[in-house]
Write a protein that holds these residues in place. Structure first.
Motif, PDB file in Angstrom:
ATOM      1  N   ASP A   1       0.796  -1.231   0.000  1.00 56.09           N
ATOM      2  CA  ASP A   1       0.000   0.000   0.000  1.00 56.09           C
ATOM      3  C   ASP A   1       0.826   1.278   0.000  1.00 56.09           C
ATOM      4  N   GLY A   2       2.139   1.156   0.031  1.00 55.03           N
ATOM      5  CA  GLY A   2       2.954   2.363   0.099  1.00 55.03           C
ATOM      6  C   GLY A   2       4.178   2.279  -0.774  1.00 55.03           C
ATOM      7  N   GLY A   3       4.985   3.335  -0.734  1.00 59.71           N
ATOM      8  CA  GLY A   3       6.200   3.368  -1.524  1.00 59.71           C
ATOM      9  C   GLY A   3       7.327   2.622  -0.852  1.00 59.71           C
ATOM     10  N   THR A   4       8.326   2.293  -1.638  1.00 62.88           N
ATOM     11  CA  THR A   4       9.505   1.602  -1.131  1.00 62.88           C
ATOM     12  C   THR A   4      10.744   2.416  -1.481  1.00 62.88           C
ATOM     13  N   LEU A   5      11.639   2.558  -0.522  1.00 63.55           N
ATOM     14  CA  LEU A   5      12.884   3.287  -0.727  1.00 63.55           C
ATOM     15  C   LEU A   5      14.052   2.330  -0.523  1.00 63.55           C
TER      16      LEU A   5
ATOM     17  N   LEU B   1      15.444   5.557  12.674  1.00 64.30           N
ATOM     18  CA  LEU B   1      14.580   5.185  11.560  1.00 64.30           C
ATOM     19  C   LEU B   1      13.170   4.831  12.002  1.00 64.30           C
ATOM     20  N   ALA B   2      13.024   4.297  13.205  1.00 69.04           N
ATOM     21  CA  ALA B   2      11.685   3.938  13.691  1.00 69.04           C
ATOM     22  C   ALA B   2      10.766   5.153  13.718  1.00 69.04           C
ATOM     23  N   GLU B   3      11.343   6.307  14.027  1.00 74.65           N
ATOM     24  CA  GLU B   3      10.542   7.541  14.052  1.00 74.65           C
ATOM     25  C   GLU B   3       9.978   7.847  12.665  1.00 74.65           C
ATOM     26  N   PHE B   4      10.833   7.724  11.650  1.00 69.43           N
ATOM     27  CA  PHE B   4      10.368   7.985  10.290  1.00 69.43           C
ATOM     28  C   PHE B   4       9.280   7.001   9.876  1.00 69.43           C
ATOM     29  N   LEU B   5       9.506   5.713  10.138  1.00 62.33           N
ATOM     30  CA  LEU B   5       8.535   4.703   9.732  1.00 62.33           C
ATOM     31  C   LEU B   5       7.216   4.861  10.484  1.00 62.33           C
ATOM     32  N   LYS B   6       7.284   5.373  11.699  1.00 63.63           N
ATOM     33  CA  LYS B   6       6.064   5.596  12.472  1.00 63.63           C
ATOM     34  C   LYS B   6       5.248   6.737  11.895  1.00 63.63           C
ATOM     35  N   THR B   7       5.932   7.786  11.454  1.00 66.15           N
ATOM     36  CA  THR B   7       5.222   8.946  10.901  1.00 66.15           C
ATOM     37  C   THR B   7       4.795   8.726   9.452  1.00 66.15           C
ATOM     38  N   ARG B   8       5.463   7.806   8.744  1.00 65.95           N
ATOM     39  CA  ARG B   8       5.101   7.498   7.363  1.00 65.95           C
ATOM     40  C   ARG B   8       4.900   5.989   7.222  1.00 65.95           C
ATOM     41  N   PRO B   9       3.818   5.460   7.787  1.00 68.01           N
ATOM     42  CA  PRO B   9       3.627   4.000   7.820  1.00 68.01           C
ATOM     43  C   PRO B   9       3.459   3.355   6.453  1.00 68.01           C
ATOM     44  N   GLY B  10       3.180   4.138   5.412  1.00 63.60           N
ATOM     45  CA  GLY B  10       3.005   3.556   4.091  1.00 63.60           C
ATOM     46  C   GLY B  10       4.298   3.337   3.336  1.00 63.60           C
ATOM     47  N   ILE B  11       5.426   3.702   3.935  1.00 59.19           N
ATOM     48  CA  ILE B  11       6.706   3.612   3.238  1.00 59.19           C
ATOM     49  C   ILE B  11       7.563   2.515   3.866  1.00 59.19           C
ATOM     50  N   ALA B  12       8.164   1.694   3.026  1.00 62.14           N
ATOM     51  CA  ALA B  12       9.123   0.680   3.479  1.00 62.14           C
ATOM     52  C   ALA B  12      10.518   1.112   3.046  1.00 62.14           C
ATOM     53  N   VAL B  13      11.488   0.924   3.925  1.00 59.05           N
ATOM     54  CA  VAL B  13      12.879   1.291   3.636  1.00 59.05           C
ATOM     55  C   VAL B  13      13.727   0.028   3.620  1.00 59.05           C
ATOM     56  N   ASN B  14      14.398  -0.209   2.507  1.00 58.91           N
ATOM     57  CA  ASN B  14      15.331  -1.336   2.385  1.00 58.91           C
ATOM     58  C   ASN B  14      16.754  -0.785   2.430  1.00 58.91           C
ATOM     59  N   LEU B  15      17.598  -1.366   3.289  1.00 58.02           N
ATOM     60  CA  LEU B  15      18.958  -0.871   3.468  1.00 58.02           C
ATOM     61  C   LEU B  15      19.977  -1.893   2.977  1.00 58.02           C
ATOM     62  N   SER B  16      20.983  -1.400   2.256  1.00 58.17           N
ATOM     63  CA  SER B  16      22.141  -2.206   1.860  1.00 58.17           C
ATOM     64  C   SER B  16      23.382  -1.364   2.116  1.00 58.17           C
ATOM     65  N   THR B  17      24.476  -2.003   2.496  1.00 58.57           N
ATOM     66  CA  THR B  17      25.668  -1.235   2.838  1.00 58.57           C
ATOM     67  C   THR B  17      26.605  -1.072   1.646  1.00 58.57           C
ATOM     68  N   ARG B  18      27.190   0.098   1.560  1.00 53.56           N
ATOM     69  CA  ARG B  18      28.219   0.422   0.597  1.00 53.56           C
ATOM     70  C   ARG B  18      29.251   1.301   1.293  1.00 53.56           C
ATOM     71  N   LEU B  19      30.521   1.092   0.988  1.00 56.32           N
ATOM     72  CA  LEU B  19      31.589   1.859   1.618  1.00 56.32           C
ATOM     73  C   LEU B  19      32.105   2.983   0.736  1.00 56.32           C
ATOM     74  N   GLN B  20      31.928   2.850  -0.571  1.00 52.48           N
ATOM     75  CA  GLN B  20      32.515   3.804  -1.499  1.00 52.48           C
ATOM     76  C   GLN B  20      31.452   4.337  -2.450  1.00 52.48           C
ATOM     77  N   LYS B  21      31.838   5.375  -3.187  1.00 55.31           N
ATOM     78  CA  LYS B  21      30.969   5.888  -4.240  1.00 55.31           C
ATOM     79  C   LYS B  21      30.654   4.800  -5.255  1.00 55.31           C
ATOM     80  N   PHE B  22      29.511   4.921  -5.905  1.00 55.16           N
ATOM     81  CA  PHE B  22      29.138   3.985  -6.955  1.00 55.16           C
ATOM     82  C   PHE B  22      28.296   4.730  -7.972  1.00 55.16           C
TER      83      PHE B  22
END
Length: 295
Positions: free
Chosen positions: A94-98, A115-136
């Motif tokens: 039902d929401g956007g994904t970042l 991040l919990a604060e953001f997800l609480k205020t914008r419950p329709g958005i899911a955030v997926n995290l992946s790690t990177r150390l350098q520019k890409f």
């Protein structure tokens, strides 16, 4: 209409991607739960559809040619996009994904607790995290945005500064009781812990302390989390972003060395490609994180 010839089936692309990643028909077959002959037939079908050879046959081995390597870059990115989008549909219909690329220790120690604060205020958005150390290059990675560290020289992307870098040197309390540091010159007698991606950090910090550079040899690590643990274990003096140092200092695992929160060059940036300018999930995240203040 999209010409069928240039839209190979998912089965063909998955077989090609697996062979390229593993460099082996056998391991690709194991991953796909197919026989080796079935994978070989899928590769032949893909080559027939494209009208181009992708591999040289040497006995039972498939050796990718230049065309295959170039094709794999785009195929892998396309499969990543489809996978991330499908995960977003399942996890958050039902929401956007970042999809966000982040520095690993920044993600766990700064972004994660907030991040919990953001997800609480914008419950329709899911955030997926992946790690990177350098520019890409966003053209090569299936990310909507990234949080990275560096100077203000981001090319062909939009960028907003989150906060400037401030560094605090820290060591284990027992270490400092045994080896006192009263001035920058004393550091010549200590093992200084270095981050691989910031080779000038100690020199910049020493200059900002108002003293000349001294010999600063010591262990090199590739993540701040490793540097923190090394310092806690008494292996030397760590040079940490102040937002990390204050966590360790407040919890008594490390103690500050000389002047704290010394401003140095570099900053943390939120960056995103041109094609994501109108993305509502990104816009909401950008507005929220810019309101979080400095480190």
């Amino acid at each position: 209409m999209r010409p069928r010839r240039f839209l190979p089936s998912m089965k063909l692309l998955l077989a090609f991607d697996a062979v390229m990643r593993h460099g082996s028909i056998t391991r690709a077959a194991q991953e796909l739960d197919l026989t080796q002959s079935a994978v070989s037939r899928l590769i032949l079908s893909l080559e027939k559809q494209l009208g181009k050879d992708l591999f040289q046959r040497t006995g039972r081995k498939l050796v990718p040619n230049t065309i295959a390597h170039r094709y794999q870059n785009d195929v892998a990115r396309a499969l990543d996009i489809v996978q991330r989008s499908s995960m977003g549909v399942v996890a958050n219909p039902d929401g956007g994904t970042l999809s966000l690329a982040v520095l690993p220790t920044f993600a766990s120690r700064w972004l994660g607790p907030r991040l919990a604060e953001f997800l609480k205020t914008r419950p329709g958005i899911a955030v997926n995290l992946s790690t990177r150390l350098q520019k890409f290059d966003f053209a090569d990675e299936a990310f909507d945005a990234a949080i990275l560290f560096g100077p203000s020289d981001w090319d062909e992307v939009h960028a907003v500064k989150l906060f400037d870098e401030k560094l605090t040197a820290c060591a284990a309390p027992d270490y400092l009781r045994q080896f006192a540091v009263r001035g920058v010159q004393d550091l010549a007698n200590h093992s200084l812990l270095h981050l691989e991606s910031r080779p000038t950090a100690w020199r910049d910090w020493m200059g900002a302390q108002g003293d000349v550079d001294v010999d600063h040899q010591g262990m090199i690590v590739d993540q701040f989390s490793m540097m923190i643990q090394a310092a806690i274990s008494g292996l030397g003096i760590a040079l940490l972003p102040d937002y990390l140092a204050q966590i360790e200092i407040s919890e008594g695992r490390l103690a500050p060395v000389l002047r704290q929160a010394v401003p140095v060059s570099g900053a943390y940036w939120l960056i995103w490609p041109e094609g994501r300018v109108q993305d509502q999930a990104l816009a909401a995240f950008r507005d929220w994180i810019c309101g979080q203040g400095g480190g």
